[in-house]
Design a protein around this motif. Sequence first.
Motif, PDB file in Angstrom:
ATOM      1  N   ALA A 266      41.518  31.937  34.746  1.00 28.44           N
ATOM      2  CA  ALA A 266      41.523  32.277  33.328  1.00 28.44           C
ATOM      3  C   ALA A 266      42.266  31.215  32.550  1.00 28.44           C
ATOM      4  CB  ALA A 266      42.176  33.639  33.095  1.00 28.44           C
ATOM      5  N   VAL A 267      41.918  31.109  31.268  1.00 28.50           N
ATOM      6  CA  VAL A 267      42.701  30.382  30.281  1.00 28.50           C
ATOM      7  C   VAL A 267      43.208  31.425  29.293  1.00 28.50           C
ATOM      8  CG1 VAL A 267      42.711  28.576  28.522  1.00 28.50           C
ATOM      9  CG2 VAL A 267      41.272  28.321  30.560  1.00 28.50           C
ATOM     10  N   GLU A 268      44.453  31.314  28.917  1.00 27.07           N
ATOM     11  CA  GLU A 268      45.100  32.302  28.049  1.00 27.07           C
ATOM     12  C   GLU A 268      44.272  32.598  26.805  1.00 27.07           C
ATOM     13  OE1 GLU A 268      49.316  32.780  25.551  1.00 27.07           O
ATOM     14  OE2 GLU A 268      48.951  31.036  26.824  1.00 27.07           O
ATOM     15  N   GLY A 269      43.941  33.883  26.608  1.00 28.49           N
ATOM     16  CA  GLY A 269      43.207  34.319  25.436  1.00 28.49           C
ATOM     17  C   GLY A 269      41.714  34.088  25.477  1.00 28.49           C
ATOM     18  N   LEU A 270      41.227  33.413  26.529  1.00 23.12           N
ATOM     19  CA  LEU A 270      39.811  33.039  26.583  1.00 23.12           C
ATOM     20  C   LEU A 270      39.031  33.785  27.652  1.00 23.12           C
ATOM     21  CD1 LEU A 270      40.080  29.161  26.100  1.00 23.12           C
ATOM     22  CD2 LEU A 270      40.071  30.976  24.370  1.00 23.12           C
ATOM     23  N   GLY A 271      39.687  34.684  28.365  1.00 23.23           N
ATOM     24  CA  GLY A 271      38.967  35.508  29.320  1.00 23.23           C
ATOM     25  C   GLY A 271      39.033  34.992  30.743  1.00 23.23           C
ATOM     26  N   GLU A 272      38.725  35.895  31.645  1.00 22.83           N
ATOM     27  CA  GLU A 272      38.856  35.652  33.084  1.00 22.83           C
ATOM     28  C   GLU A 272      37.488  35.530  33.746  1.00 22.83           C
ATOM     29  OE1 GLU A 272      40.385  38.450  36.702  1.00 22.83           O
ATOM     30  OE2 GLU A 272      41.840  38.098  35.078  1.00 22.83           O
ATOM     31  N   GLN A 273      37.417  34.684  34.770  1.00 21.72           N
ATOM     32  CA  GLN A 273      36.225  34.561  35.602  1.00 21.72           C
ATOM     33  C   GLN A 273      36.530  35.090  37.002  1.00 21.72           C
ATOM     34  OE1 GLN A 273      34.811  30.502  35.685  1.00 21.72           O
ATOM     35  NE2 GLN A 273      34.451  30.432  33.476  1.00 21.72           N
ATOM     36  N   LEU A 274      35.502  35.615  37.664  1.00 24.36           N
ATOM     37  CA  LEU A 274      35.622  36.109  39.039  1.00 24.36           C
ATOM     38  C   LEU A 274      34.350  35.735  39.784  1.00 24.36           C
ATOM     39  CD1 LEU A 274      37.148  37.837  41.167  1.00 24.36           C
ATOM     40  CD2 LEU A 274      35.889  39.809  40.277  1.00 24.36           C
ATOM     41  N   GLN A 275      34.495  34.892  40.812  1.00 24.97           N
ATOM     42  CA  GLN A 275      33.317  34.372  41.510  1.00 24.97           C
ATOM     43  C   GLN A 275      33.434  34.552  43.023  1.00 24.97           C
ATOM     44  OE1 GLN A 275      34.516  30.841  39.907  1.00 24.97           O
ATOM     45  NE2 GLN A 275      33.692  31.297  37.884  1.00 24.97           N
TER      46      GLN A 275
END
Length: 281
Positions: A266-275
């Motif tokens: 994740a980048v702060e405030g920009l959302g999380e990825q999960l792969q």
Amino acid sequence: MKLLRFGEPGQEKPGLLDGETLRDLSGVIRDVNPQTLSDAALENLRQLDFSTLPEVTGNPRIGACVARVGKFICIGLNYKDHADETGAAYPKEPIIFMKATSAIQGPNDTILIPRNSKKTDWEVELGVVIGRAGKYISVENALSHVAGYCTINDVSEREFQMERGGTWDKGKGCDTFGPIGPYLVTRDEVPDPQNLSLWLEVDGHRYQNGTTANMIFTVAELVSCVSQFMSLQPGDIISTGTPAGVGLGQKPEPVYLQAGQTIRLAVEGLGEQLQRVAQDA
């Protein structure tokens, strides 16, 4: 605003995150694409009463946050700590290379380790989405050309990149190597892109834990620099480099991705990825 795209690959619809509620924008715009990223177009969306937009129920797949990306531009060795871990000198000016747009995928889609790969690696990065065309852009005016920001995993195959001759592109543009999103956050919600934390974990182990304050070249400097060599167009993406903690830099030996592993970033405030990681056929 947080703009996103949802639905099956090739059938994504535009959406907007209204608090915790996903709203369907397909009755207002055709897609989140170069035509909808200008300041005027984004302001029109801001004027909507979000509560009147249809609510999207269930748990749809989230696609890449921008459609029809023209150029996927990447910056190498742009964090002091990452340059240090690789033993490289700090660049005198930004290192620019291109990532194939065919690498782009949704933030939670499976990452495929390419055939014959031995050194597939991870890189959490701040992505910059261009909203206004320009060339020879000054540093002072650079951020006015930015529509917004997103989270990117600049997946990289280090053997292809460094040991197979030619430029870095061989190890950067493989299919699935460009997850972007989950959403594009408009620049008014990111007042200082040089003050964002970013992190990445593999199977729950945190390898990267950095801050954009550690960039060698700022976002404004990168936008300006790239525009000296090529025009920037709406929908172009600049991936701005990664902090320390990549697999290549692990001690005493590098660590690379294996099929069956899971990546969170994740980048702060920009959302999380999960792969999930799988082996390509």
